[in-house]
Design an enzyme around this catalytic site. Structure first.
Site, PDB file in Angstrom:
ATOM      1  N   GLU A  53      23.232   8.491 -45.703  1.00 40.73           N
ATOM      2  CA  GLU A  53      22.169   9.012 -46.565  1.00 40.73           C
ATOM      3  C   GLU A  53      22.367   8.489 -47.980  1.00 40.73           C
ATOM      4  O   GLU A  53      23.458   8.579 -48.534  1.00 40.73           O
ATOM      5  CB  GLU A  53      22.185  10.540 -46.566  1.00 40.73           C
ATOM      6  CG  GLU A  53      21.038  11.130 -47.363  1.00 40.73           C
ATOM      7  CD  GLU A  53      20.995  12.637 -47.250  1.00 40.73           C
ATOM      8  OE1 GLU A  53      20.399  13.141 -46.286  1.00 40.73           O
ATOM      9  OE2 GLU A  53      21.575  13.293 -48.119  1.00 40.73           O
TER      10      GLU A  53
ATOM     11  N   ASP B  50      25.997  12.044 -42.888  1.00 42.59           N
ATOM     12  CA  ASP B  50      25.383  12.879 -43.918  1.00 42.59           C
ATOM     13  C   ASP B  50      26.518  13.236 -44.872  1.00 42.59           C
ATOM     14  O   ASP B  50      27.336  14.103 -44.570  1.00 42.59           O
ATOM     15  CB  ASP B  50      24.768  14.131 -43.301  1.00 42.59           C
ATOM     16  CG  ASP B  50      24.093  15.009 -44.337  1.00 42.59           C
ATOM     17  OD1 ASP B  50      23.411  14.464 -45.221  1.00 42.59           O
ATOM     18  OD2 ASP B  50      24.258  16.235 -44.266  1.00 42.59           O
TER      19      ASP B  50
ATOM     20  N   ASP C 190      24.182  19.865 -41.354  1.00 43.55           N
ATOM     21  CA  ASP C 190      24.729  18.541 -41.695  1.00 43.55           C
ATOM     22  C   ASP C 190      24.875  17.673 -40.447  1.00 43.55           C
ATOM     23  O   ASP C 190      24.678  16.460 -40.500  1.00 43.55           O
ATOM     24  CB  ASP C 190      26.105  18.684 -42.368  1.00 43.55           C
ATOM     25  CG  ASP C 190      26.059  19.583 -43.578  1.00 43.55           C
ATOM     26  OD1 ASP C 190      25.503  19.163 -44.603  1.00 43.55           O
ATOM     27  OD2 ASP C 190      26.564  20.713 -43.486  1.00 43.55           O
TER      28      ASP C 190
END
Length: 188
Positions: free
Chosen positions: A68, A7, A141
């Site tokens: 991501e 992330d 996160d």
């Protein structure tokens, strides 16, 4: 399949490793956050991001890296930092020959919770449940990184089949339409 989920973020990036296959219980191998000081020089921060990701790659030896996909936000500065951190993760994996997959936030949320509009608490709750953890990973996160890895494990088989079908179709070249029998409207 062992997947390292990233992330991305310049100040804080979640990293998580999940192992398993679609349709079977998944196992969390590791989860954490790599941080860089917000007041440090950009170059030093990116080097720190690289070192953190390299350490995770060395320690956990994933077969895939799921990152991501950066999408446009209102804050351009945030997008730039996220994109830079994403690029470092992609570079580290690619340098080692590890395949990289990019997943959108809504794709990850839909895969893990069933809704592409799920909030962070819902994602954390489902990650906790799917990985049979005692508590949601903190900060969010870290849970997001695990969700990325889960998403990739579940979606990779279908994506691979689709890519193979497209490659086969492309290799065969364009098809010519059948000539129709003039009076019967079917192939001659």
């Amino acid at each position: 399949m062992r997947v390292l989920g990233v992330d991305p973020g310049l100040t804080r990036r979640g990293i998580g490793v999940v192992e398993g296959v679609a349709g079977r219980p998944l196992t969390m191998i590791g989860v954490g956050v790599v941080r860089t000081p917000a007041d440090a020089d950009l170059g030093h921060r990116l080097v720190a991001v690289e070192q953190g990701i390299e350490q995770w790659l060395d320690e956990h030896r994933p077969e895939f890296v799921a990152v991501e996909r950066v999408f446009s936000q209102h804050n351009v500065r945030t997008v730039m930092g996220t994109a830079q951190a994403s690029a470092v993760a992609i570079l580290c994996a690619s340098r080692r020959g590890i395949p990289v997959a990019l997943h959108t936030p809504s794709e990850v949320k839909a895969a893990v919770t069933g809704s592409g509009r799920a909030d962070k608490a819902q994602v954390g709750a489902m990650v906790t449940r799917l990985l049979r953890l005692a508590a949601p990973p903190k900060p969010a996160d870290a849970a997001d990184a695990l969700a990325l890895a889960i998403c990739h494990i579940w979606r990779a088989p279908a994506q691979n089949r689709l890519q193979q079908a497209v490659a086969l179709h492309t290799a065969q070249g364009p098809r010519r339409p059948h000539k129709l029998h003039p009076s019967k409207g079917r192939p001659a």
